[in-house]
Design a protein around this motif. Structure first.
Motif, PDB file in Angstrom:
ATOM      1  N   LYS A   1       0.849  -1.189   0.000  1.00  0.00           N
ATOM      2  CA  LYS A   1       0.000   0.000   0.000  1.00  0.00           C
ATOM      3  C   LYS A   1       0.886   1.241   0.000  1.00  0.00           C
ATOM      4  O   LYS A   1       2.049   1.193   0.415  1.00  0.00           O
ATOM      5  N   GLN A   2       0.316   2.337  -0.472  1.00  0.00           N
ATOM      6  CA  GLN A   2       1.076   3.588  -0.517  1.00  0.00           C
ATOM      7  C   GLN A   2       0.100   4.760  -0.445  1.00  0.00           C
ATOM      8  O   GLN A   2      -0.893   4.804  -1.177  1.00  0.00           O
ATOM      9  N   GLU A   3       0.383   5.692   0.426  1.00  0.00           N
ATOM     10  CA  GLU A   3      -0.475   6.862   0.569  1.00  0.00           C
ATOM     11  C   GLU A   3      -0.475   7.683  -0.720  1.00  0.00           C
ATOM     12  O   GLU A   3       0.536   7.778  -1.415  1.00  0.00           O
ATOM     13  N   GLY A   4      -1.617   8.263  -0.995  1.00  0.00           N
ATOM     14  CA  GLY A   4      -1.724   9.127  -2.164  1.00  0.00           C
ATOM     15  C   GLY A   4      -2.269   8.461  -3.404  1.00  0.00           C
ATOM     16  O   GLY A   4      -2.615   9.140  -4.370  1.00  0.00           O
ATOM     17  N   ILE A   5      -2.351   7.125  -3.396  1.00  0.00           N
ATOM     18  CA  ILE A   5      -2.907   6.421  -4.557  1.00  0.00           C
ATOM     19  C   ILE A   5      -4.430   6.460  -4.458  1.00  0.00           C
ATOM     20  O   ILE A   5      -5.007   6.022  -3.453  1.00  0.00           O
ATOM     21  N   PRO A   6      -5.119   7.000  -5.466  1.00  0.00           N
ATOM     22  CA  PRO A   6      -6.579   7.135  -5.379  1.00  0.00           C
ATOM     23  C   PRO A   6      -7.295   5.794  -5.504  1.00  0.00           C
ATOM     24  O   PRO A   6      -6.724   4.788  -5.935  1.00  0.00           O
ATOM     25  N   ASP A   7      -8.542   5.804  -5.118  1.00  0.00           N
ATOM     26  CA  ASP A   7      -9.408   4.636  -5.283  1.00  0.00           C
ATOM     27  C   ASP A   7      -9.526   4.323  -6.776  1.00  0.00           C
ATOM     28  O   ASP A   7      -9.811   5.206  -7.589  1.00  0.00           O
ATOM     29  N   GLN A   8      -9.286   3.076  -7.146  1.00  0.00           N
ATOM     30  CA  GLN A   8      -9.339   2.678  -8.549  1.00  0.00           C
ATOM     31  C   GLN A   8     -10.743   2.356  -9.030  1.00  0.00           C
ATOM     32  O   GLN A   8     -10.949   2.010 -10.190  1.00  0.00           O
ATOM     33  N   GLY A   9     -11.712   2.443  -8.126  1.00  0.00           N
ATOM     34  CA  GLY A   9     -13.095   2.195  -8.518  1.00  0.00           C
ATOM     35  C   GLY A   9     -13.530   0.767  -8.254  1.00  0.00           C
ATOM     36  O   GLY A   9     -12.946   0.055  -7.437  1.00  0.00           O
ATOM     37  N   TRP A  10     -14.548   0.355  -8.974  1.00  0.00           N
ATOM     38  CA  TRP A  10     -15.108  -0.981  -8.819  1.00  0.00           C
ATOM     39  C   TRP A  10     -14.436  -1.958  -9.781  1.00  0.00           C
ATOM     40  O   TRP A  10     -14.024  -1.589 -10.864  1.00  0.00           O
ATOM     41  N   MET A  11     -14.380  -3.215  -9.357  1.00  0.00           N
ATOM     42  CA  MET A  11     -13.880  -4.283 -10.225  1.00  0.00           C
ATOM     43  C   MET A  11     -14.937  -5.368 -10.348  1.00  0.00           C
ATOM     44  O   MET A  11     -15.515  -5.800  -9.347  1.00  0.00           O
ATOM     45  N   ILE A  12     -15.187  -5.777 -11.583  1.00  0.00           N
ATOM     46  CA  ILE A  12     -16.027  -6.950 -11.822  1.00  0.00           C
ATOM     47  C   ILE A  12     -15.093  -8.146 -11.908  1.00  0.00           C
ATOM     48  O   ILE A  12     -14.135  -8.144 -12.682  1.00  0.00           O
ATOM     49  N   VAL A  13     -15.351  -9.156 -11.080  1.00  0.00           N
ATOM     50  CA  VAL A  13     -14.495 -10.343 -11.017  1.00  0.00           C
ATOM     51  C   VAL A  13     -15.358 -11.589 -11.155  1.00  0.00           C
ATOM     52  O   VAL A  13     -16.576 -11.544 -10.990  1.00  0.00           O
ATOM     53  N   ARG A  14     -14.708 -12.717 -11.430  1.00  0.00           N
ATOM     54  CA  ARG A  14     -15.433 -13.989 -11.573  1.00  0.00           C
ATOM     55  C   ARG A  14     -14.881 -15.027 -10.609  1.00  0.00           C
ATOM     56  O   ARG A  14     -13.679 -15.285 -10.581  1.00  0.00           O
ATOM     57  N   CYS A  15     -15.758 -15.617  -9.825  1.00  0.00           N
ATOM     58  CA  CYS A  15     -15.388 -16.646  -8.854  1.00  0.00           C
ATOM     59  C   CYS A  15     -14.897 -17.901  -9.579  1.00  0.00           C
ATOM     60  O   CYS A  15     -15.560 -18.381 -10.505  1.00  0.00           O
ATOM     61  N   ASN A  16     -13.764 -18.436  -9.159  1.00  0.00           N
ATOM     62  CA  ASN A  16     -13.242 -19.664  -9.769  1.00  0.00           C
ATOM     63  C   ASN A  16     -14.079 -20.882  -9.416  1.00  0.00           C
ATOM     64  O   ASN A  16     -14.064 -21.882 -10.133  1.00  0.00           O
ATOM     65  N   ASN A  17     -14.816 -20.825  -8.314  1.00  0.00           N
ATOM     66  CA  ASN A  17     -15.570 -21.986  -7.850  1.00  0.00           C
ATOM     67  C   ASN A  17     -16.881 -22.172  -8.609  1.00  0.00           C
ATOM     68  O   ASN A  17     -17.219 -23.283  -9.015  1.00  0.00           O
TER      69      ASN A  17
ATOM     70  N   SER B   1     -14.579  -3.685  -4.420  1.00  0.00           N
ATOM     71  CA  SER B   1     -13.882  -2.411  -4.334  1.00  0.00           C
ATOM     72  C   SER B   1     -12.894  -2.498  -3.182  1.00  0.00           C
ATOM     73  O   SER B   1     -13.211  -3.079  -2.133  1.00  0.00           O
ATOM     74  N   PHE B   2     -11.706  -1.922  -3.350  1.00  0.00           N
ATOM     75  CA  PHE B   2     -10.651  -2.089  -2.348  1.00  0.00           C
ATOM     76  C   PHE B   2     -10.215  -0.779  -1.702  1.00  0.00           C
ATOM     77  O   PHE B   2      -9.374  -0.774  -0.823  1.00  0.00           O
ATOM     78  N   GLY B   3     -10.751   0.345  -2.141  1.00  0.00           N
ATOM     79  CA  GLY B   3     -10.445   1.609  -1.507  1.00  0.00           C
ATOM     80  C   GLY B   3      -9.153   2.243  -1.986  1.00  0.00           C
ATOM     81  O   GLY B   3      -8.552   1.834  -2.980  1.00  0.00           O
ATOM     82  N   LYS B   4      -8.695   3.245  -1.242  1.00  0.00           N
ATOM     83  CA  LYS B   4      -7.515   4.020  -1.631  1.00  0.00           C
ATOM     84  C   LYS B   4      -6.222   3.345  -1.161  1.00  0.00           C
ATOM     85  O   LYS B   4      -6.224   2.492  -0.288  1.00  0.00           O
ATOM     86  N   GLY B   5      -5.126   3.795  -1.763  1.00  0.00           N
ATOM     87  CA  GLY B   5      -3.799   3.412  -1.285  1.00  0.00           C
ATOM     88  C   GLY B   5      -3.315   2.043  -1.708  1.00  0.00           C
ATOM     89  O   GLY B   5      -2.306   1.559  -1.198  1.00  0.00           O
ATOM     90  N   ILE B   6      -3.995   1.391  -2.658  1.00  0.00           N
ATOM     91  CA  ILE B   6      -3.606   0.057  -3.100  1.00  0.00           C
ATOM     92  C   ILE B   6      -2.529   0.179  -4.174  1.00  0.00           C
ATOM     93  O   ILE B   6      -2.779   0.687  -5.263  1.00  0.00           O
ATOM     94  N   ARG B   7      -1.336  -0.300  -3.855  1.00  0.00           N
ATOM     95  CA  ARG B   7      -0.220  -0.215  -4.808  1.00  0.00           C
ATOM     96  C   ARG B   7      -0.062  -1.497  -5.610  1.00  0.00           C
ATOM     97  O   ARG B   7       0.214  -1.475  -6.804  1.00  0.00           O
ATOM     98  N   GLN B   8      -0.203  -2.653  -4.952  1.00  0.00           N
ATOM     99  CA  GLN B   8      -0.067  -3.940  -5.629  1.00  0.00           C
ATOM    100  C   GLN B   8      -1.051  -4.925  -5.008  1.00  0.00           C
ATOM    101  O   GLN B   8      -1.191  -4.988  -3.783  1.00  0.00           O
ATOM    102  N   ILE B   9      -1.731  -5.681  -5.864  1.00  0.00           N
ATOM    103  CA  ILE B   9      -2.807  -6.546  -5.407  1.00  0.00           C
ATOM    104  C   ILE B   9      -2.725  -7.893  -6.115  1.00  0.00           C
ATOM    105  O   ILE B   9      -2.215  -7.992  -7.237  1.00  0.00           O
ATOM    106  N   GLN B  10      -3.205  -8.941  -5.451  1.00  0.00           N
ATOM    107  CA  GLN B  10      -3.206 -10.280  -6.045  1.00  0.00           C
ATOM    108  C   GLN B  10      -4.546 -10.946  -5.787  1.00  0.00           C
ATOM    109  O   GLN B  10      -5.034 -10.972  -4.655  1.00  0.00           O
ATOM    110  N   PHE B  11      -5.144 -11.507  -6.842  1.00  0.00           N
ATOM    111  CA  PHE B  11      -6.415 -12.221  -6.730  1.00  0.00           C
ATOM    112  C   PHE B  11      -6.114 -13.709  -6.566  1.00  0.00           C
ATOM    113  O   PHE B  11      -5.441 -14.302  -7.406  1.00  0.00           O
ATOM    114  N   ILE B  12      -6.633 -14.320  -5.521  1.00  0.00           N
ATOM    115  CA  ILE B  12      -6.262 -15.698  -5.190  1.00  0.00           C
ATOM    116  C   ILE B  12      -7.187 -16.727  -5.827  1.00  0.00           C
ATOM    117  O   ILE B  12      -6.740 -17.641  -6.523  1.00  0.00           O
ATOM    118  N   ASN B  13      -8.476 -16.622  -5.603  1.00  0.00           N
ATOM    119  CA  ASN B  13      -9.406 -17.648  -6.092  1.00  0.00           C
ATOM    120  C   ASN B  13     -10.503 -17.066  -6.971  1.00  0.00           C
ATOM    121  O   ASN B  13     -11.622 -17.557  -7.021  1.00  0.00           O
TER     122      ASN B  13
END
Length: 236
Positions: free
Chosen positions: A171-187, A195-207
């Protein structure tokens, strides 16, 4: 492979076990749908393709593919043979003949057929769309990037209630909210809105897998929910 016509496909209704019949019925519906209509392009947020010849060719191509798969299901082909057949059809289309949006459209239709017949060709679609070398690099990056996440988030899938796991790597201060994400469940393959909010610098989707990002300057919550429903309707 000879394509089934509509009457031929309908005549199979009384000759198969329920699972096969359900698959054939879905392939019939796919074949009958005008997959490259103006509304189909607009639902993706794109202007209709000006190339009527291309749309006509792709419509016939996917109709033949659906008919070929129905033929294989009718002959009780194994999942491995169905997957091989679908991959052969994918190999008949050259990505360089299409722009990025058209290529993604094509991949979505192949993914829809793969889902209907119960196989997974995601790696082949990624290779087709992005190139084999880049796809391998992405895989290697995911294997070797074992950094402990700064935060882990869980959100229940609206389809199967499995916890969708998200790793916030950094995470890093100053990074704006990237908005909504449409995702698909693997199951269960249900589409969800996250939505993940502000300050997200690097993210990983697991399942689950990323489908589409809805920037906050263009989509409020209500508009994001409307887009989610469009995706659910179009991609099922």
């Amino acid at each position: 492979m000879n394509a089934f016509d509509y009457v031929g496909l309908q005549s199979l209704k009384h000759k198969h076990m329920p699972d096969n019949q359900s698959t054939i019925t879905k392939l019939i519906a796919f074949k009958e749908r005008d997959k490259f209509s103006s509304s189909a392009w607009e639902e993706r947020g794109l202007n209709p393709s000006p190339d009527d010849e291309m749309s006509h060719y792709l419509q016939q191509f996917f109709n033949d593919c659906a008919a070929g798969l129905a033929d294989a299901v009718e002959n009780e082909a194994s999942p491995a043979k169905l997957k091989s057949l679908l991959k052969r059809y994918l190999g008949k289309i050259k990505y360089r003949d299409y722009d990025t949006e058209e290529g993604e459209f094509i991949c979505d239709l192949f993914e829809e057929m793969a889902h209907i017949i119960g196989v997974n060709i995601n790696d082949d679609l990624n290779n087709w769309l992005h190139g084999r070398t880049l796809n391998v690099l992405w895989k290697l990056k995911s294997i070797f990037n074992k950094t402990k996440p700064a935060e882990i988030q869980f959100t229940s899938c609206t389809g199967c209630e499995v916890e969708l796991e998200t790793h916030i790597i950094s995470k890093q201060e100053g990074i704006p909210d990237q908005g909504w994400m449409i995702v698909r469940c693997n199951n269960c393959n249900e589409f969800n809105l996250l939505s993940f909010g502000k300050g997200i610098r690097q993210i990983q989707f697991i399942n689950y897998g990323w489908i589409e990002t809805l920037p906050p300057d263009k989509f409020n919550h209500t508009q994001a929910l409307t887009r989610l429903q469009q995706v659910r309707t179009y991609r099922r």
